[in-house]
Design an enzyme around this catalytic site. Structure first.
Site, PDB file in Angstrom:
ATOM      1  N   GLY A   1     -10.920   0.359   1.707  1.00 16.77           N
ATOM      2  CA  GLY A   1     -12.267  -0.208   0.861  1.00 16.77           C
ATOM      3  C   GLY A   1     -11.668  -0.462  -0.453  1.00 16.77           C
ATOM      4  N   GLY A   2     -10.904   0.521  -1.048  1.00 14.86           N
ATOM      5  CA  GLY A   2     -10.313   0.146  -2.264  1.00 14.86           C
ATOM      6  C   GLY A   2      -9.053   0.997  -2.471  1.00 14.86           C
ATOM      7  N   MET A   3      -8.279   0.701  -3.414  1.00 18.48           N
ATOM      8  CA  MET A   3      -7.272   1.702  -3.652  1.00 18.48           C
ATOM      9  C   MET A   3      -6.868   1.612  -5.055  1.00 18.48           C
ATOM     10  SD  MET A   3      -4.686   3.821  -2.821  1.00 18.48           S
ATOM     11  CE  MET A   3      -3.565   4.560  -3.893  1.00 18.48           C
ATOM     12  N   GLU A   4      -6.989   3.168  -5.804  1.00 16.43           N
ATOM     13  CA  GLU A   4      -6.933   2.955  -7.430  1.00 16.43           C
ATOM     14  C   GLU A   4      -5.590   2.866  -7.878  1.00 16.43           C
ATOM     15  OE1 GLU A   4      -7.129   5.404  -4.790  1.00 16.43           O
ATOM     16  OE2 GLU A   4      -6.204   7.165  -5.181  1.00 16.43           O
TER      17      GLU A   4
ATOM     18  N   GLU B   1      -9.632  13.361  -4.077  1.00 19.07           N
ATOM     19  CA  GLU B   1     -10.967  12.521  -3.727  1.00 19.07           C
ATOM     20  C   GLU B   1     -12.228  13.196  -3.846  1.00 19.07           C
ATOM     21  OE1 GLU B   1     -10.771   9.466  -2.903  1.00 19.07           O
ATOM     22  OE2 GLU B   1      -8.396   9.323  -2.747  1.00 19.07           O
TER      23      GLU B   1
ATOM     24  N   ARG C   1     -10.316  -3.649   7.823  1.00 20.23           N
ATOM     25  CA  ARG C   1     -10.420  -2.339   7.097  1.00 20.23           C
ATOM     26  C   ARG C   1     -10.735  -1.352   8.088  1.00 20.23           C
ATOM     27  NH1 ARG C   1     -15.575  -1.553   3.113  1.00 20.23           N
ATOM     28  NH2 ARG C   1     -15.442   0.532   2.659  1.00 20.23           N
TER      29      ARG C   1
ATOM     30  N   TYR D   1     -13.260  14.335   0.865  1.00 25.29           N
ATOM     31  CA  TYR D   1     -14.040  13.364   0.154  1.00 25.29           C
ATOM     32  C   TYR D   1     -15.493  14.114  -0.098  1.00 25.29           C
ATOM     33  CZ  TYR D   1     -11.001   9.277   0.759  1.00 25.29           C
ATOM     34  OH  TYR D   1     -10.171   8.446   0.697  1.00 25.29           O
TER      35      TYR D   1
ATOM     36  N   ASP E   1      -2.037  11.062   5.960  1.00 19.95           N
ATOM     37  CA  ASP E   1      -3.391  10.338   6.197  1.00 19.95           C
ATOM     38  C   ASP E   1      -4.391  11.386   7.051  1.00 19.95           C
ATOM     39  OD1 ASP E   1      -2.313   8.024   4.849  1.00 19.95           O
ATOM     40  OD2 ASP E   1      -2.309   6.737   6.653  1.00 19.95           O
TER      41      ASP E   1
ATOM     42  N   PRO F   1      -6.411  -2.556   4.535  1.00 23.38           N
ATOM     43  CA  PRO F   1      -7.037  -1.680   5.481  1.00 23.38           C
ATOM     44  C   PRO F   1      -7.703  -0.488   4.794  1.00 23.38           C
ATOM     45  CG  PRO F   1      -4.677  -0.837   4.714  1.00 23.38           C
ATOM     46  CD  PRO F   1      -4.884  -2.235   4.074  1.00 23.38           C
TER      47      PRO F   1
ATOM     48  N   GLN G   1       0.861  -1.284   0.137  1.00 27.42           N
ATOM     49  CA  GLN G   1      -0.028  -0.157   0.004  1.00 27.42           C
ATOM     50  C   GLN G   1       0.899   1.411   0.064  1.00 27.42           C
ATOM     51  OE1 GLN G   1      -3.214   0.836  -0.292  1.00 27.42           O
ATOM     52  NE2 GLN G   1      -2.800   3.047   0.006  1.00 27.42           N
TER      53      GLN G   1
ATOM     54  N   HIS H   1     -16.151   4.289  -7.424  1.00 29.83           N
ATOM     55  CA  HIS H   1     -15.042   5.127  -6.715  1.00 29.83           C
ATOM     56  C   HIS H   1     -13.771   5.176  -7.123  1.00 29.83           C
ATOM     57  CE1 HIS H   1     -13.396   7.927  -3.690  1.00 29.83           C
ATOM     58  NE2 HIS H   1     -12.430   7.404  -3.778  1.00 29.83           N
ATOM     59  N   GLU H   2     -13.351   3.660  -7.107  1.00 34.54           N
ATOM     60  CA  GLU H   2     -11.809   3.659  -7.679  1.00 34.54           C
ATOM     61  C   GLU H   2     -11.679   3.541  -9.251  1.00 34.54           C
ATOM     62  OE1 GLU H   2     -10.048   3.725  -5.027  1.00 34.54           O
ATOM     63  OE2 GLU H   2     -11.470   3.214  -3.702  1.00 34.54           O
TER      64      GLU H   2
ATOM     65  N   HIS I   1     -11.116   7.204 -10.115  1.00 32.04           N
ATOM     66  CA  HIS I   1     -10.007   7.603  -9.896  1.00 32.04           C
ATOM     67  C   HIS I   1      -8.782   7.227 -11.138  1.00 32.04           C
ATOM     68  CE1 HIS I   1      -9.301   8.963  -5.636  1.00 32.04           C
ATOM     69  NE2 HIS I   1      -9.834   7.998  -5.089  1.00 32.04           N
TER      70      HIS I   1
ATOM     71  N   GLN J   1      -0.048   4.699  -1.107  1.00 31.93           N
ATOM     72  CA  GLN J   1      -0.630   6.032  -0.573  1.00 31.93           C
ATOM     73  C   GLN J   1      -0.688   6.282   1.098  1.00 31.93           C
ATOM     74  OE1 GLN J   1      -4.446   6.969  -2.010  1.00 31.93           O
ATOM     75  NE2 GLN J   1      -4.018   9.032  -2.378  1.00 31.93           N
TER      76      GLN J   1
HETATM   77  N1  BES Z   1      -7.246   6.524  -2.486  1.00 27.10           N
HETATM   78  C1  BES Z   1      -8.028   6.218  -1.492  1.00 27.10           C
HETATM   79  C2  BES Z   1      -7.530   5.179  -0.374  1.00 27.10           C
HETATM   80  C3  BES Z   1      -6.347   6.021   0.340  1.00 27.10           C
HETATM   81  C4  BES Z   1      -6.442   7.446   0.517  1.00 27.10           C
HETATM   82  C5  BES Z   1      -5.074   5.451   0.840  1.00 27.10           C
HETATM   83  C6  BES Z   1      -5.372   7.994   1.415  1.00 27.10           C
HETATM   84  C7  BES Z   1      -4.248   6.193   1.644  1.00 27.10           C
HETATM   85  C8  BES Z   1      -4.241   7.276   1.799  1.00 27.10           C
HETATM   86  C9  BES Z   1      -9.329   5.343  -1.794  1.00 27.10           C
HETATM   87  O1  BES Z   1      -9.633   5.801  -3.297  1.00 27.10           O
HETATM   88  C10 BES Z   1     -10.412   5.566  -1.143  1.00 27.10           C
HETATM   89  O2  BES Z   1     -10.845   6.691  -1.084  1.00 27.10           O
HETATM   90  N2  BES Z   1     -11.106   4.601  -0.449  1.00 27.10           N
HETATM   91  C11 BES Z   1     -12.162   4.594   0.154  1.00 27.10           C
HETATM   92  C12 BES Z   1     -13.387   4.061  -0.527  1.00 27.10           C
HETATM   93  C13 BES Z   1     -14.172   5.253  -1.003  1.00 27.10           C
HETATM   94  C14 BES Z   1     -15.708   4.685  -1.533  1.00 27.10           C
HETATM   95  C15 BES Z   1     -14.577   6.262  -0.240  1.00 27.10           C
HETATM   96  C16 BES Z   1     -12.008   3.850   1.450  1.00 27.10           C
HETATM   97  O3  BES Z   1     -10.949   2.917   1.462  1.00 27.10           O
HETATM   98  O4  BES Z   1     -12.916   3.799   2.483  1.00 27.10           O
HETATM   99 ZN    ZN Z   2     -10.612   7.724  -3.369  1.00 27.21          ZN
END
Ligand code: BES
Ligand code: ZN
Length: 635
Positions: free
Chosen positions: A298-301, A348, A586, A415, A407, A296, A169, A325-326, A329, A171
């Site tokens: 939901g998703g990572m793009e 975001e 998560r 968001y 973070d 950790p 991971q 969402h992903e 991105h 980001q």
């Molecule tokens: N890019 C983010 C995850 C992220 C952000 C990882 C900052 C590390 C640092 C990813 O696109 C994201 O926003 N995931 C969300 C899901 C979304 C539907 C809001 C999540 O994991 O909850």
């Molecule tokens: Zn995102």
């Protein structure tokens, strides 16, 4: 506490070793102790030491072995550089064991380097001595236990329990913990990789990917589109592929592959919808990999290969907005990237807006509105909390994360306030003009980075001035809270479910023919939240009897229900809560559950600690760092 302390001591020790090693290769270079220097001088933006204005990587070639026995990646990062004629190149490193650095492509010559003072958050600068015409720097290294990007899973933590698993991971600033890089989103690179893994496993990256294992365990990858370093990603495990559309598919562990393919069957439709909205998909393939439960997020793009949590596999496609969402991105974030983490809302906020447009196109306005409304309610709550704690500046879209973990910017502000800023703009200028503007925005800035300031300039010139529209852009981006002109969203279905919640609260029974499938996830979330944390245990038991929230398989509903239960002394839920938090890593679910458990009035702190002792080894560092803090604060 003891454990944390020893990590600090260990890393001090490691870095002391590094310094002495470099010293012995170059007696000219002073150590940090002899010549105190302000490392901050090298920080080009808020979170990187790299000197990209003087010299920057254009292409990175990685060559490494994945050693599951020792939980180490060993290899070399070959950086092709664009050198303006300087004699030092600075990379970011953290938790890496640097073995040697060489210069040159065909003939490599070892060079000297120095690792600066370790900062707990940023790691350290790796300063490599080069020549004015140096264009190739090869860094030989191994990862260590401190490489926080890496999650090494023992077989027990996978579905089959037969093979180990590894994923990364990157980001926001974790790529430097597994690859020495100029780890700032401001620099874009192409990359390629030769990776060797045990032959029973498949390796995948954020690049062109194999769909099947080969006997040699050797895989080669190419990412030909320039990306920021935080999007370099790797996953290794026992994986299968199921194709979904011409350009899309899903990878998962064998036990999950059919369920994943069925859950995500709308991905081709989502790709069509996204392209109709904002232009061609420029990354060739769009695949998703369903990772083990410790992931950790939901998703990572990661480009071409979204990383996803298995908690999305609810069985009824009810959580697929995360995939929308992903996918979004692929434009906002991966094509047009925030220049610094202070501009994170450009990634975001745009993506949440775009996600909602994809959802609307496929599932209709009513569904999209419910999604947006739930998010808006969360935003209001988050903003109230920030303001009441005196952190008004955290409610700004443009953040100041100097000296803070990027973070920290991952809040509903970036968001949802970000998305509502765009929704409000859309309403003001009209959808047609706004869509044309966004399409051109993505097109004009593709493969570039942008600050909030350059976005404002572009917006003024290409939309607001052109259409002669007065809009409070500055208030939205630099002001506190939510501006008054925010668009208001309503949902009849939410009104109905809230009425039902009110009736139940006042003593009515739930209609005996009501089933969980009759309502969407968002309606149930609104239902649970409408009790405002207050519903007596007997009523919760009755609801569970009929609707079985506690064991619904829908992780959003389960976690919301658990929190209500914790707050209301519904301790019968404990076995289910335990099962959930021991399995699921998560952070979005863990943080509020452990927070509720650690409130003294809920009398659950001791139990939470017991459960956490068992669960912690199953989490990625990103999650256990957060939970450590929550439980520490409760002391
Ligand atoms: N890019 C983010 C995850 C992220 C952000 C990882 C900052 C590390 C640092 C990813 O696109 C994201 O926003 N995931 C969300 C899901 C979304 C539907 C809001 C999540 O994991 O909850
Ligand atoms: Zn995102």
């Amino acid at each position: 506490m003891i454990q944390k302390f020893s990590i600090v001591v260990l890393s001090l020790f490691l870095f002391a070793c590094n310094d002495s090693k470099t010293e012995s290769t170059d007696s000219d270079i002073t150590t940090e102790n002899q010549k105190p220097e302000k490392e901050d001088e090298n920080v080009v933006n808020n979170h990187s030491y790299s000197n990209i204005d003087e010299i920057n990587t254009t292409h990175l070639h990685l060559n490494f072995d994945i050693d599951f026995d020792n939980k180490k990646i060993k290899g070399v990062a070959r950086h092709k550089m664009n050198n303006t004629g300087v004699e030092v190149a600075i990379f970011d490193v953290q938790g890496l064991d640097i073995q040697k650095v060489t210069l040159g492509e065909d003939k490599e010559v070892e060079t000297t380097y120095k690792i600066g003072k370790e900062d707990k958050l940023l790691g350290a600068p790796l300063k490599v001595d080069i020549e004015q015409n140096t264009s190739m720097i090869n860094i030989y290294y191994e990862t260590t236990e401190e490489s926080q990007a890496l999650d090494w899973l023992d077989p027990a933590l996978t579905g089959s329990k037969k093979h180990p698993f590894l994923y990364t991971q990157g980001q926001a600033i974790l790529t430097r913990t597994w690859i020495p890089t100029q780890d700032t989103p401001e620099n874009r690179i192409t990359y390629s990789a030769d990776v060797k893994v045990p032959s029973e496993l498949l390796a995948l990256m954020s690049a062109n990917n194999p769909t099947e294992k080969n006997e040699s365990g050797e895989y080669s990858f190419k990412m030909n589109q320039p990306i920021p370093s935080y999007l370099i990603a790797l996953a290794v495990g026992e994986l299968e592929y199921a194709q979904l559309g011409e350009k899309s598919g899903v990878y998962a562990e064998p036990y999950m592959i059919d369920a994943a393919a069925s859950e995500f069957q709308d991905i081709p439709k989502m790709m069509d919808a996204a392209q109709e909205l904002y232009g061609e998909y420029l990354w060739d393939m769009y695949d998703v990999i369903v990772l083990p439960h410790s992931f950790p997020f939901g998703g990572m793009e990661n480009p071409r290969l979204t990383f996803a949590t298995p908690t999305l596999i609810a069985g009824d496609r009810s959580l697929v907005s995360v995939i929308a969402h992903e996918l979004a991105h692929s434009w906002s974030g991966n094509l047009v990237t925030n220049a610094t983490w202070d501009d994170f809302w450009l990634n975001e906020g745009f993506t949440v807006y775009f996600e909602n447009r994809i959802m609307e196109k496929i599932y209709g306005k009513e569904v999209a509105n419910m999604l947006a409304l739930i998010e808006f309610q969360e935003l209001e709550k988050s903003i109230d909390k920030m303001m009441s704690e005196g952190h008004n500046e955290d409610t700004h879209l443009k953040l100041n994360l100097d000296e803070r973990n990027p973070d920290d910017g991952m809040t509903d502000v970036a968001y949802v306030k970000g998305a509502f800023f765009l929704k409000t703009l859309e309403k003001e200028v009209g959808r047609e003009k706004f869509d044309a503007f966004l399409r051109e925005y993505f097109n004009a800035h593709q493969f570039e980075t942008l600050t909030s300031e350059s976005f404002i300039e572009y917006l003024n010139k290409n939309l607001l001035e052109k259409e002669n529209i007065d809009f409070n852009v500055e208030e939205w981006i630099y002001g506190d809270g939510i501006p008054d002109n925010v668009v208001k969203i309503t949902s009849d279905r939410f009104v109905k479910i809230k009425n039902l919640a009110d009736k139940i609260k006042n003593g009515d029974k739930i209609p005996s023919d009501l089933k969980r499938e009759d309502k969407t996830t968002q309606e149930w979330l609104a239902f649970i939240r409408h009790f405002q944390g207050d519903l007596d245990k007997e009523k919760m038991i009755a609801i569970d009897k009929q609707l079985n929230f506690r064991n619904s398989g829908n992780s959003e509903i389960m976690s919301e229900w658990f929190i209500l239960g914790i707050n209301n002394g519904y301790t019968d839920l404990r076995p289910d809560i335990k099962k959930f938090v021991v399995k699921v890593g998560r952070r979005k679910f863990l943080a509020p559950i452990y927070t509720a458990l650690s409130k003294p009035e809920n009398n659950s702190v001791e139990w939470a600690k017991e459960v956490y002792a068992e669960a912690r080894p199953n989490y990625h560092a990103i999650s256990f760092n957060t939970v450590d803090e929550i439980l520490k604060d409760s002391e």
